[in-house]
Write an enzyme that holds these catalytic residues in place. Structure first.
Site, PDB file in Angstrom:
ATOM      1  CG  HIS A 315      -1.936  -1.067   1.188  1.00  0.00           C
ATOM      2  ND1 HIS A 315      -2.389  -1.595   0.235  1.00  0.00           N
ATOM      3  CD2 HIS A 315      -2.479  -1.889   2.054  1.00  0.00           C
ATOM      4  CE1 HIS A 315      -3.447  -2.450   0.321  1.00  0.00           C
ATOM      5  NE2 HIS A 315      -3.359  -2.671   1.693  1.00  0.00           N
ATOM      6  CD  GLU A 552      -9.240   3.741 -30.013  1.00  0.00           C
ATOM      7  OE1 GLU A 552      -8.543   3.725 -28.960  1.00  0.00           O
ATOM      8  OE2 GLU A 552     -10.489   3.615 -29.988  1.00  0.00           O
ATOM      9  CG  ASP A 576      -6.960   0.485 -28.384  1.00  0.00           C
ATOM     10  OD1 ASP A 576      -6.271  -0.613 -27.796  1.00  0.00           O
ATOM     11  OD2 ASP A 576      -7.643   1.224 -27.749  1.00  0.00           O
ATOM     12  CB  CYS A 623      -6.724  11.367 -27.456  1.00  0.00           C
ATOM     13  SG  CYS A 623      -7.532  10.188 -28.010  1.00  0.00           S
TER      14      CYS A 623
HETATM   15  C1  PEP Z   1      -5.734   4.859 -27.211  1.00  0.00           C
HETATM   16  O1  PEP Z   1      -5.965   3.658 -27.538  1.00  0.00           O
HETATM   17  O2  PEP Z   1      -4.796   5.497 -27.461  1.00  0.00           O
HETATM   18  C2  PEP Z   1      -6.898   5.628 -26.473  1.00  0.00           C
HETATM   19  C3  PEP Z   1      -6.554   7.137 -26.244  1.00  0.00           C
HETATM   20  O3  PEP Z   1      -7.863   4.913 -25.665  1.00  0.00           O
HETATM   21  P1  PEP Z   1      -7.602   3.963 -24.561  1.00  0.00           P
HETATM   22  O4  PEP Z   1      -6.511   4.285 -24.094  1.00  0.00           O
HETATM   23  O5  PEP Z   1      -8.474   4.661 -23.621  1.00  0.00           O
HETATM   24  O6  PEP Z   1      -8.088   2.652 -24.995  1.00  0.00           O
HETATM   25 MG    MG Z   2      -8.324   2.957 -27.128  1.00  0.00          MG
END
Ligand code: PEP
Ligand code: MG
Length: 695
Positions: A315, A552, A576, A623
């Protein structure tokens, strides 16, 4: 209810002894406190008697202590056995819960943290010989501060009790009071991790194993305090006796029981908690620290933890990482002899505590820390302005968030907007779907943190075989990453998607609303999702909002020009996209070094996405975590990305970097690296480039 998942064997109809099929335990650290608490809490919602079975061994499934003491390990074949009125449902639900890891989030495996053997060495640093204590790396970072030795006062307990009925009443009153205390701590928890640990402690307070043990003691004439202490000590010792096994987390289980046990014992005996005023710049050294101890320290004065017990999965380690301070566990016990107030240097990266470091060592670390702090302060000072390249192009630097608090933090650190709201936080860790009203409130809170001028990109629910929800009956899949994930789940359960879309749409106007769908592979999927959105928009009479998709999956990148005709924007999920382009599981520990978003193949996918979008005048953001990688930023810009949605701490640095480059040189750089053969070559080139723009 996912009835289809579990084969149930009925041994005798008369007694309704039902046994679920064996499930190989997926939890990498076995059923430790948090998953055990989740399992026991679910078991307690049924009237029938329930056991967790492994071969010929079994334990009471309603007892957290019993489950923790079962010493389960990843891969153990576990079965649920139940007898009673609601046994069928109990076996089905609990077997599924086991299969899904009892709600334990997948995250970086603790074994990924480097472990060092505990030893004391007298090392020579910069020519000086100083005592250096070695332990196990628990949380990274460095700190120079003063030692505070933390010790708990003993509690006096008298063995003989009054009338058993009075002692029982006292025990129950103390348990109730302890519950109130933990709930208060939980609501003030400094991190989600801490709140979860406390949730497990709440379960321990109702544990039949502990309570029955204490009641037995009371029945034979012992005081409630003595009986409770004996029950907790026996359980903790049993759990700690399991710590000889390879599973380091087992050591923590006894710690949890002792922590809860002590809290109740103090209430029973009226012992006053040791008040522990930390001096400034405290580095706390202790035999062990319970979650209650760590939660009670003044965070503004605390620089690090150092414990003799525990390891990378303890922890203390988890909490230190969530507080962003260094910690070393499994430290040599001689560290307990360092005098209070001694100046020390704690190095979480090297798993080392230097007692009385030389001035040269201290100043080296202090220089590094203050250089980092200065650079950060400078970057923060300009973070609220737009990020414009030397040749006049603006890059939108946004933040990835899970809730309104993250959004506020992002804005305070200079984010221009939210580039990804991961809406899963509203759906996880609960037994039923969130209602529209609850969702609408949460989205509105995020939007209000931004205001009407800033962009808010909400991603619809992204769950599936790898991120299951308790109330969504998705059948187990051979290949969950290639199965029912992302938008496919929304299309399979359109009511779930419709409710969410209505809740999101209700925030229109509070921020510049954008909605995007995750894991889209085909145009048909995008069209179907967008049509549902359109219908809900018409029903609510809301003006059109911007609609996009996450890129993705390679098919979407390759067909970006076709998608761009119909979508308003793209946001590339490089996490992804990398796993699907390279066919490498993003969470696979052995592939971690190879699953690199800077691989030229992934960069080509990004280039294709940008080209397709450009043909139709649409914008592209990133992102995925590549947007938070400073090495990657110039190349993403060069490929045509105009929005980067990153994690909070890196936003000021990204803005500074953007201002130091020209788009033209980024394009030249992108052109070069696209031709390279390996991710290592790309990284080498980008490292060289980053040196040219350092101040
Ligand atoms: C990604 O796949 O880059 C993404 C932003 O989605 P997650 O990481 O939530 O799958
Ligand atoms: Mg993703």
């Amino acid at each position: 209810m996912p009835w289809g998942h579990t084969k149930i064997a009925m041994e005798t109809a008369e007694f309704q002894v039902l046994t679920g099929e064996p499930v190989p335990l997926p939890n990498s650290a076995g059923l430790h406190a948090r998953p055990a608490a989740r399992f026991a809490a679910t078991a307690k919602t049924y009237q029938c008697t329930i056991e967790l079975v492994r071969g010929v061994d079994h334990v009471n499934a309603k007892s957290v202590v019993g489950i923790m003491g079962f010493g389960t390990q990843m891969g153990d074949p576990l079965q649920v056995r139940a007898r009673g009125v609601d046994a069928v449902e109990a076996v089905t639900v609990l077997t599924d819960l086991l299969r899904k890891g009892c709600g334990e989030e997948s995250g970086p495996s603790p074994v990924a943290l480097q472990e060092y053997p505990a030893q004391v060495v007298c090392a020579t640093h910069f020519g000086a010989t100083v005592p250096s204590f070695q332990g196990v790396c628990a949380a990274p970072g460095q700190a120079v501060g003063v030692v505070v030795q933390f010790r708990r006062a003993g509690i006096e307990v008298s063995e003989v009790g009054g009338s058993p009925s009075l002692e029982r009443l006292q025990l129950h009153a103390a348990l109730d009071q302890a519950r109130g205390q933990i709930e208060t701590l939980q609501s003030a928890a400094g991190s989600a991790v801490q709140a979860k640990i406390l949730e497990a402690h709440l379960e321990l307070l109702q544990d039949p194993g502990l309570i029955d043990g204490a009641l037995h003691g009371i029945a034979i004439g012992k005081s409630a305090a003595w009986a409770w202490q004996a029950a907790c000590t026996a359980s903790a010792q049993h759990l700690e006796s399991l710590s000889g096994s390879s599973n380091a987390t087992l050591r923590e289980r006894g710690n949890d029981v002792r922590d809860v046990g002590r809290r109740v014992l103090m209430l029973l005996t009226g012992a006053v908690p040791t008040s522990f005023e930390l001096p400034d710049n405290a580095i706390v050294v202790a035999q062990e620290l319970t979650p209650s101890d760590t939660g009670a320290f003044d965070r503004s004065k605390l620089l690090g933890f150092c414990t003799i017990s525990g390891g990378a999965t303890s922890h203390v380690a988890i909490l230190a990482r969530s507080f962003g301070i260094p910690a070393v566990c499994s430290m040599d016990p001689r560290a307990l002899q360092i005098r209070n107030g001694t100046r020390v240097m704690l190095d979480g990266d090297q798993a080392r505590l230097l007692s009385e470091p030389t001035d040269a060592e201290v100043s080296l670390v202090e220089q590094q820390l203050s250089r980092k702090a200065l650079v950060h302060a400078q970057q923060l000072a300009t973070a609220q302005s737009l990020a414009m390249t030397k040749d006049g192009y603006t890059i939108e630097v946004a933040v990835n968030v899970r809730n309104a608090q993250d959004a506020q933090e992002g804005i305070a650190n200079g984010a221009d907007g939210v580039g990804l709201l991961r809406s899963e936080f509203l759906f996880d860790n609960r037994d039923s779907e969130p209602l529209e009203e609850e969702q609408a409130k949460a989205y509105a809170a995020v939007a209000d943190a931004l205001g009407p001028q800033r962009c808010l990109v909400v991603r619809t629910l992204d769950v599936g075989g790898d991120k299951p929800l308790r109330y969504l009956p998705l059948p187990p899949e051979e290949n969950p990453f290639l199965g029912m994930r992302g938008v496919r789940v929304g299309l399979e359960y359109p009511n779930l998607l419709r409710t969410q879309l209505r809740a999101i749409l209700r925030t229109a106007g509070r921020a510049r609303l954008h909605i995007m769908f995750p894991m889209v592979a085909t145009l048909e999927e995008f069209r179907a999702a967008r049509n549902i959105l359109q219908e809900e928009q018409d029903r609510l009479g809301i003006a059109p909002v911007q609609v996009g998709l996450m890129i993705e999956i390679p098919s979407a990148a390759v067909m970006s020009s076709q998608f761009a005709k119909e979508a308003d924007f793209f946001s590339i999920g490089t996490n992804d996209l990398t796993q699907y382009t390279l066919a490498m599981d993003r969470g696979h520990p052995k592939l971690a070094g190879k699953t690199d978003g800077l691989h030229p193949a992934v960069l080509k996918m990004i280039a294709l996405t940008c080209e397709g979008a450009k043909t139709h005048g649409k914008w592209v953001g990133v992102c995925g975590s590549l947007a938070s990688d400073l090495l990657a930023v110039p190349v993403l810009m060069g490929l045509g990305v105009t929005e980067l949605s990153a994690s909070v701490p890196v936003i000021p640095a990204i803005k500074t970097l953007v201002r130091r480059v020209s788009l033209q040189e980024c394009q030249q750089l992108a052109f070069e690296v696209l031709e390279m053969g390996t991710a290592a070559q790309v990284r080498e080139r980008l490292t060289a480039f980053s040196k040219t723009i350092e101040e």
